[in-house]
Design an enzyme around this catalytic site. Structure first.
Site, PDB file in Angstrom:
ATOM      1  N   GLY A 183      -0.120   4.359  -0.339  1.00 38.20           N
ATOM      2  CA  GLY A 183      -0.941   5.547  -0.090  1.00 38.20           C
ATOM      3  C   GLY A 183      -0.271   6.447   0.946  1.00 38.20           C
ATOM      4  O   GLY A 183       0.953   6.421   1.109  1.00 38.20           O
ATOM      5  N   ASN A 230     -11.818  -3.942   3.166  1.00 38.74           N
ATOM      6  CA  ASN A 230     -10.425  -4.100   3.583  1.00 38.74           C
ATOM      7  C   ASN A 230     -10.070  -5.553   3.925  1.00 38.74           C
ATOM      8  O   ASN A 230      -8.916  -5.953   3.773  1.00 38.74           O
ATOM      9  CB  ASN A 230     -10.120  -3.174   4.755  1.00 38.74           C
ATOM     10  CG  ASN A 230      -9.968  -1.728   4.298  1.00 38.74           C
ATOM     11  OD1 ASN A 230     -10.008  -1.460   3.097  1.00 38.74           O
ATOM     12  ND2 ASN A 230      -9.780  -0.814   5.230  1.00 38.74           N
ATOM     13  N   ASN A 250      -7.226  -0.649   8.776  1.00 34.25           N
ATOM     14  CA  ASN A 250      -8.376  -0.680   9.698  1.00 34.25           C
ATOM     15  C   ASN A 250      -9.541  -1.500   9.148  1.00 34.25           C
ATOM     16  O   ASN A 250      -9.647  -1.646   7.935  1.00 34.25           O
ATOM     17  CB  ASN A 250      -8.861   0.757   9.939  1.00 34.25           C
ATOM     18  CG  ASN A 250      -8.096   1.426  11.052  1.00 34.25           C
ATOM     19  OD1 ASN A 250      -7.816   0.824  12.073  1.00 34.25           O
ATOM     20  ND2 ASN A 250      -7.764   2.706  10.842  1.00 34.25           N
ATOM     21  N   GLY A 272       0.858  -1.194   0.000  1.00 32.77           N
ATOM     22  CA  GLY A 272       0.000   0.000   0.000  1.00 32.77           C
ATOM     23  C   GLY A 272       0.891   1.240   0.000  1.00 32.77           C
ATOM     24  O   GLY A 272       1.582   1.514   0.978  1.00 32.77           O
ATOM     25  N   ARG A 299      -0.883  10.035  20.863  1.00 31.95           N
ATOM     26  CA  ARG A 299      -1.897  11.103  20.864  1.00 31.95           C
ATOM     27  C   ARG A 299      -2.180  11.552  22.296  1.00 31.95           C
ATOM     28  O   ARG A 299      -2.223  12.750  22.591  1.00 31.95           O
ATOM     29  CB  ARG A 299      -3.182  10.602  20.189  1.00 31.95           C
ATOM     30  CG  ARG A 299      -3.037  10.520  18.690  1.00 31.95           C
ATOM     31  CD  ARG A 299      -4.309  10.050  18.011  1.00 31.95           C
ATOM     32  NE  ARG A 299      -4.144  10.179  16.557  1.00 31.95           N
ATOM     33  CZ  ARG A 299      -4.699   9.383  15.651  1.00 31.95           C
ATOM     34  NH1 ARG A 299      -5.484   8.391  16.041  1.00 31.95           N
ATOM     35  NH2 ARG A 299      -4.495   9.575  14.367  1.00 31.95           N
ATOM     36  N   ARG A 337     -14.222   3.089  11.825  1.00 30.10           N
ATOM     37  CA  ARG A 337     -13.225   2.162  11.266  1.00 30.10           C
ATOM     38  C   ARG A 337     -13.905   0.860  10.838  1.00 30.10           C
ATOM     39  O   ARG A 337     -13.503   0.245   9.857  1.00 30.10           O
ATOM     40  CB  ARG A 337     -12.135   1.877  12.302  1.00 30.10           C
ATOM     41  CG  ARG A 337     -11.304   3.107  12.652  1.00 30.10           C
ATOM     42  CD  ARG A 337     -10.262   2.792  13.707  1.00 30.10           C
ATOM     43  NE  ARG A 337      -9.428   3.945  14.029  1.00 30.10           N
ATOM     44  CZ  ARG A 337      -9.673   4.803  15.024  1.00 30.10           C
ATOM     45  NH1 ARG A 337     -10.733   4.657  15.775  1.00 30.10           N
ATOM     46  NH2 ARG A 337      -8.843   5.807  15.251  1.00 30.10           N
ATOM     47  N   HIS A 348      -8.451  -0.752  18.695  1.00 29.46           N
ATOM     48  CA  HIS A 348      -8.222   0.558  18.081  1.00 29.46           C
ATOM     49  C   HIS A 348      -9.559   1.083  17.578  1.00 29.46           C
ATOM     50  O   HIS A 348      -9.863   1.044  16.400  1.00 29.46           O
ATOM     51  CB  HIS A 348      -7.221   0.397  16.936  1.00 29.46           C
ATOM     52  CG  HIS A 348      -6.847   1.684  16.279  1.00 29.46           C
ATOM     53  ND1 HIS A 348      -6.365   2.763  16.973  1.00 29.46           N
ATOM     54  CD2 HIS A 348      -6.859   2.062  14.976  1.00 29.46           C
ATOM     55  CE1 HIS A 348      -6.112   3.736  16.121  1.00 29.46           C
ATOM     56  NE2 HIS A 348      -6.405   3.344  14.913  1.00 29.46           N
TER      57      HIS A 348
END
Ligand code: NAI
Length: 306
Positions: free
Chosen positions: A9, A93, A118, A7, A149, A86, A173
């Site tokens: 991206g 996915n 995800n 991937g 975070r 998600r 998650h």
């Protein structure tokens, strides 16, 4: 060493960039779109002399080029758009990660697999089921990001350096993740000594919504810089055999009273992958929250497998 990133991206290419800047490994960037990984890899390589690293970055559409990878990272798949959870990404996915895992495994049967796509905990389970590796060699990245975070929000609130803040977020998650303020410190001082409970609760809530906050601002997709940094930290811990204690989606076999599930727990990461899982003491309500998070992941795994 060689890291293959499936991937090319936002997350995949940012991760390739991080790996190169840290001079950690050669990178093969693979994507289904023709030209895309080749273009990204060439662009990254054209900064090699400026950044003074000696990593080779190759872009490809052919899994044969990933042959002999030490680590395979799966980032292929759709990202969220505003308003999506998600879990909404699951069906599309699932097919993508299963195919990626199967094909990558053929060429790198000894690799450690790190899943980023995800919904994370479900996709990690599917990858493990697909390639049937010892569980220590399959893991998901999420806890490092969620903890980072939380660390950032604490640092912003207190006006201290984020690197001095240590925090741990466990569980799946998703909205049911389990930030553990009891275990957060600033240079060893518990944050419960430094902040009002209401402030801590606000920060915990912002952490739970950290991904969605960025999706809403960007409008075009999800976060990628902090996710790439988080995955790179795990890769470094593995390649350099650092034995770092990092929250990781790992396969549980009785730890925390849970089994046959991938869920975020503190893991020692080293050259063999998940070297061990640490069981920290949880209060009754924290245990319950972890169970609820696990239940939701389990339900989604059932849906994905059906
Ligand atoms: P993106 O849309 O920018 O990139 C995804 C890439 O996957 C695209 O280039 C696409 O062509 C490629 N792709 C699609 N199907 C493929 C296939 N069958 N084989 C190979 N490549 C294929 O998305 P972005 O932002 O890079 O996110 C990737 C995934 O990572 C998403 O599912 C996102 O939700 C997830 N994510 C997870 C995080 C975590 O903490 N675990 C953090 C950030 C993102």
């Amino acid at each position: 060493p060689l890291v293959s990133v499936i991937g090319a991206g936002n997350v995949g290419r940012s991760l390739a960039h991080r790996i190169a800047l840290k001079n950690l490994a050669d990178v093969v960037l693979l994507d289904i779109v023709e030209g895309l990984p080749q273009g990204v890899a060439l662009d990254l390589m054209e900064a090699q002399s400026i950044e003074s690293h000696d990593c080779q970055i190759i872009g490809t559409n052919d899994y044969a080029d990933t042959s002999g990878s030490n680590i395979v990272v799966i980032t292929a798949g759709l990202a969220r758009k505003p308003g999506m959870t998600r879990d909404d990404l699951m069906n599309v996915n699932a097919k993508i990660v299963v195919e990626a895992a199967q094909k990558a495994f053929i060429y790198s049967p000894d690799a450690i697999f790190i899943v980023i796509t995800n919904p994370l905990d479900v996709m990690t389970y599917l990858v493990w089921q697909t390639i049937k590796l010892p569980p220590a060699r399959v893991m998901g990245m999420a806890g490092v990001l969620d903890s980072s975070r939380l660390q950032t929000f604490i640092a912003m609130e207190l006006g201290v350096l984020a690197a001095d803040v240590h925090a741990m977020v466990l569980g799946g998650h998703g909205d049911l993740m389990l930030p553990l303020p009891r275990y957060c410190t600033v240079s060893g001082v518990p944050i419960t000594e430094l902040m009002e409970e209401a402030t801590i609760n606000r920060i915990v809530e912002r952490t739970r919504n950290g991904g969605a906050e960025i999706v809403k601002l960007l409008q075009t997709g999800g976060a990628y810089y902090a996710p790439a940094s988080s995955a790179c930290l795990m890769i470094e811990a593995i390649l350099r055999n650092q034995s770092r204690l990092l929250p990781t989606a790992a396969y549980l076999e009785g730890e925390y009273g849970l089994e046959d599930i991938f869920l975020g727990v503190p893991c020692r990461l080293g050259c063999r992958g998940v070297e061990s899982i640490l069981e920290v003491n949880l209060t009754e309500s924290e245990k319950k929250a972890l169970q609820i998070s696990a239940h939701s992941v389990r339900q989604n795994v059932q849906v994905a497998l059906s």
